[in-house]
Design a protein around this motif. Structure first.
Motif, mmCIF file in Angstrom:
data_model
loop_
_atom_site.group_PDB
_atom_site.id
_atom_site.type_symbol
_atom_site.label_atom_id
_atom_site.label_comp_id
_atom_site.label_asym_id
_atom_site.label_seq_id
_atom_site.Cartn_x
_atom_site.Cartn_y
_atom_site.Cartn_z
ATOM 1 N N LEU A 193 0.802 -1.219 0.000
ATOM 2 C CA LEU A 193 0.000 0.000 0.000
ATOM 3 C C LEU A 193 0.836 1.270 0.000
ATOM 4 O O LEU A 193 0.288 2.370 0.051
ATOM 5 N N ALA A 194 2.148 1.126 -0.043
ATOM 6 C CA ALA A 194 3.021 2.302 -0.128
ATOM 7 C C ALA A 194 4.233 1.953 -0.969
ATOM 8 O O ALA A 194 4.894 0.950 -0.747
ATOM 9 N N VAL A 195 4.491 2.774 -1.958
ATOM 10 C CA VAL A 195 5.743 2.666 -2.704
ATOM 11 C C VAL A 195 6.314 4.064 -2.812
ATOM 12 O O VAL A 195 5.595 5.050 -2.751
ATOM 13 N N ARG A 196 7.610 4.137 -2.960
ATOM 14 C CA ARG A 196 8.239 5.446 -3.139
ATOM 15 C C ARG A 196 8.966 5.435 -4.468
ATOM 16 O O ARG A 196 10.101 4.991 -4.561
ATOM 17 N N PRO A 197 8.288 5.884 -5.535
ATOM 18 C CA PRO A 197 8.930 5.882 -6.850
ATOM 19 C C PRO A 197 10.225 6.681 -6.844
ATOM 20 O O PRO A 197 10.358 7.657 -6.103
ATOM 21 N N LYS A 198 11.138 6.281 -7.684
ATOM 22 C CA LYS A 198 12.429 6.948 -7.778
ATOM 23 C C LYS A 198 12.238 8.372 -8.295
ATOM 24 O O LYS A 198 11.420 8.628 -9.164
ATOM 25 N N ASP A 204 9.375 -4.563 4.970
ATOM 26 C CA ASP A 204 8.148 -4.441 5.761
ATOM 27 C C ASP A 204 7.468 -3.092 5.557
ATOM 28 O O ASP A 204 6.244 -2.972 5.660
ATOM 29 N N LEU A 205 8.257 -2.064 5.271
ATOM 30 C CA LEU A 205 7.692 -0.721 5.163
ATOM 31 C C LEU A 205 6.760 -0.570 3.961
ATOM 32 O O LEU A 205 6.000 0.395 3.884
ATOM 33 N N LEU A 206 6.789 -1.506 3.015
ATOM 34 C CA LEU A 206 5.941 -1.394 1.830
ATOM 35 C C LEU A 206 4.481 -1.734 2.118
ATOM 36 O O LEU A 206 3.597 -1.371 1.345
ATOM 37 N N PHE A 207 4.204 -2.410 3.222
ATOM 38 C CA PHE A 207 2.860 -2.944 3.440
ATOM 39 C C PHE A 207 1.966 -1.986 4.236
ATOM 40 O O PHE A 207 0.846 -1.707 3.854
ATOM 41 N N CYS A 208 2.427 -1.496 5.366
ATOM 42 C CA CYS A 208 1.806 -0.412 6.151
ATOM 43 C C CYS A 208 0.281 -0.469 6.243
ATOM 44 O O CYS A 208 -0.411 0.508 5.973
ATOM 45 N N PRO A 265 15.007 5.158 7.212
ATOM 46 C CA PRO A 265 16.438 5.332 6.926
ATOM 47 C C PRO A 265 16.705 5.140 5.434
ATOM 48 O O PRO A 265 15.972 4.426 4.746
ATOM 49 N N GLN A 266 17.765 5.756 4.940
ATOM 50 C CA GLN A 266 18.058 5.750 3.515
ATOM 51 C C GLN A 266 18.132 4.350 2.894
ATOM 52 O O GLN A 266 17.622 4.150 1.787
ATOM 53 N N PRO A 267 18.731 3.317 3.545
ATOM 54 C CA PRO A 267 18.753 1.987 2.918
ATOM 55 C C PRO A 267 17.364 1.451 2.607
ATOM 56 O O PRO A 267 17.126 0.858 1.556
ATOM 57 N N SER A 268 16.407 1.666 3.526
ATOM 58 C CA SER A 268 15.050 1.193 3.294
ATOM 59 C C SER A 268 14.417 1.919 2.128
ATOM 60 O O SER A 268 13.731 1.325 1.289
ATOM 61 N N ARG A 269 14.622 3.217 2.046
ATOM 62 C CA ARG A 269 14.057 4.008 0.949
ATOM 63 C C ARG A 269 14.665 3.584 -0.384
ATOM 64 O O ARG A 269 13.968 3.465 -1.396
ATOM 65 N N TRP A 270 15.988 3.343 -0.386
ATOM 66 C CA TRP A 270 16.646 2.917 -1.614
ATOM 67 C C TRP A 270 16.102 1.581 -2.086
ATOM 68 O O TRP A 270 15.845 1.388 -3.279
ATOM 69 N N PHE A 271 15.894 0.648 -1.162
ATOM 70 C CA PHE A 271 15.431 -0.677 -1.545
ATOM 71 C C PHE A 271 14.004 -0.624 -2.082
ATOM 72 O O PHE A 271 13.639 -1.347 -3.004
ATOM 73 N N ALA A 272 13.163 0.260 -1.507
ATOM 74 C CA ALA A 272 11.802 0.439 -2.015
ATOM 75 C C ALA A 272 11.844 0.961 -3.446
ATOM 76 O O ALA A 272 11.086 0.514 -4.317
ATOM 77 N N ASP A 273 12.733 1.927 -3.699
ATOM 78 C CA ASP A 273 12.927 2.434 -5.062
ATOM 79 C C ASP A 273 13.320 1.294 -6.001
ATOM 80 O O ASP A 273 12.808 1.166 -7.115
ATOM 81 N N PHE A 274 14.248 0.480 -5.547
ATOM 82 C CA PHE A 274 14.790 -0.600 -6.359
ATOM 83 C C PHE A 274 13.705 -1.603 -6.744
ATOM 84 O O PHE A 274 13.587 -2.020 -7.901
ATOM 85 N N LEU A 275 12.875 -1.984 -5.781
ATOM 86 C CA LEU A 275 11.807 -2.944 -6.040
ATOM 87 C C LEU A 275 10.788 -2.385 -7.027
ATOM 88 O O LEU A 275 10.247 -3.108 -7.862
ATOM 89 N N THR A 276 10.515 -1.090 -6.919
ATOM 90 C CA THR A 276 9.583 -0.460 -7.851
ATOM 91 C C THR A 276 10.123 -0.515 -9.263
ATOM 92 O O THR A 276 9.395 -0.783 -10.224
ATOM 93 N N LEU A 277 11.419 -0.280 -9.420
ATOM 94 C CA LEU A 277 12.038 -0.346 -10.744
ATOM 95 C C LEU A 277 12.037 -1.767 -11.288
ATOM 96 O O LEU A 277 11.845 -1.982 -12.488
ATOM 97 N N VAL A 278 12.238 -2.753 -10.399
ATOM 98 C CA VAL A 278 12.221 -4.147 -10.829
ATOM 99 C C VAL A 278 10.850 -4.508 -11.392
ATOM 100 O O VAL A 278 10.720 -5.135 -12.443
ATOM 101 N N ALA A 279 9.814 -4.097 -10.692
ATOM 102 C CA ALA A 279 8.455 -4.475 -11.082
ATOM 103 C C ALA A 279 7.965 -3.723 -12.312
ATOM 104 O O ALA A 279 7.304 -4.303 -13.181
ATOM 105 N N PHE A 280 8.288 -2.431 -12.408
ATOM 106 C CA PHE A 280 7.658 -1.611 -13.431
ATOM 107 C C PHE A 280 8.634 -0.941 -14.400
ATOM 108 O O PHE A 280 8.207 -0.294 -15.360
ATOM 109 N N GLY A 281 9.933 -1.085 -14.156
ATOM 110 C CA GLY A 281 10.906 -0.570 -15.097
ATOM 111 C C GLY A 281 11.256 0.891 -14.896
ATOM 112 O O GLY A 281 10.621 1.614 -14.140
ATOM 113 N N ARG A 282 12.282 1.324 -15.606
ATOM 114 C CA ARG A 282 12.780 2.688 -15.460
ATOM 115 C C ARG A 282 11.774 3.715 -15.970
ATOM 116 O O ARG A 282 11.684 4.823 -15.464
#
Length: 271
Positions: free
Chosen positions: A118-123, A202-206, A150-167
């Motif tokens: 229920l939460a993503v943080r697009p790049k 875990d932060l993606l589900f909220c 923290p920045q690592p969590s935000r970066w990983f959320a960005d990364f997963l969004t790119l994996v699923a939906f592309g640049r």
């Protein structure tokens, strides 16, 4: 953040598998708009055929007449990324209109999200705009739930969004926690630790935050309930007997809330 050796191995495994998926998947062939369109088309079919499907399953004429005279509740939602698609679609009233569907509040009686994303943080579109994301091509405030991490969590959320939906599509992927939920009773079921308690995912589900969003948006007038289960995770929840028991109990709550909400709509129409 401090991780023990087991957690580091888990994180490394997740990153490795995700990287392979990124390379093999051609940087995300899926388009989120296509996903919402597919679900909207399914809603069109249901809306056009619900009367037929409710009565055609019975050969008993009396039972058919009883079904024709009764009103069936329509409960809508999704699990995991399916919850993300469902939640995002419900915030796109223009798609409902373009498909000839009534508004979500008229078509749907209740909503269930099972471990929904229920939460993503697009790049961000440019380096240095860390507090801005793109939504429908426009800049907007980033999801608070993720931007405060923290920045690592935000970066990983960005990364997963790119994996699923592309640049190309990743930056415009909607984040339901940033939107306006419909005025429909919500039930959110999930795990207290979706991904083994690792904050990177875990932060993606909220679910709790989304429940609070519904409550605060409508000053408590729209029922919203969140139930999180211990000792389960995102991948074993659906197969567990504990989940089956909780779901059976909570379905009574959402159907009751949905029935009350429908009755209130009828009374408003009469007035």
């Amino acid at each position: 953040l401090k991780y023990d050796q087991a957690e580091v191995l888990q994180i490394a495994s997740i990153i490795s598998v995700t990287y392979i998926a990124l390379v093999m998947g051609g940087y995300g062939a899926a388009k989120f708009e296509d996903m919402m369109e597919d679900v909207a088309d399914a809603l069109v079919w249901i809306n056009n055929n619900v009367a037929t499907t409710e009565t055609s399953s019975s050969n008993n004429e009396e039972e058919k007449k009883e079904k024709e005279g009764s009103e069936r509740l329509f409960i809508f939602g999704g699990y995991s990324s399916g919850g993300h698609v469902a939640a995002s679609l419900l915030q796109q009233a223009d798609i409902f209109t373009s498909k000839g569907l009534p508004p979500p509040e008229t078509l749907i009686d209740g909503i269930i999200f099972l471990s929904g994303v229920l939460a993503v943080r697009p790049k961000t579109n440019k380096i240095g705009k860390s507090n801005k994301t793109l939504v429908d091509g426009k800049e907007t405030n980033a999801t608070a739930q993720i931007s405060n991490q923290p920045q690592p969590s935000r970066w990983f959320a960005d990364f997963l969004t790119l994996v699923a939906f592309g640049r190309e599509n990743g930056p415009t992927t909607p984040s339901p926690l940033d939107g306006i939920p419909p005025k429909i009773p919500h039930l959110l079921l999930g795990c207290s630790k979706e991904v083994f308690g690792l904050p990177l995912m875990d932060l993606l589900f909220c679910s709790k935050e989304f429940t609070k969003l519904v409550e605060s948006k409508y000053d408590g007038s729209i029922p919203a309930r969140c139930v999180e289960m211990d000792s389960l995770n995102h991948w074993n929840i659906l197969a567990s007997s504990k989940f089956s028991s909780v779901l059976g109990h909570e379905l009574k709550w959402i159907t009751s809330a949905a029935s009350s909400q429908r009755q209130q709509r009828k009374e408003v129409k009469k007035d």
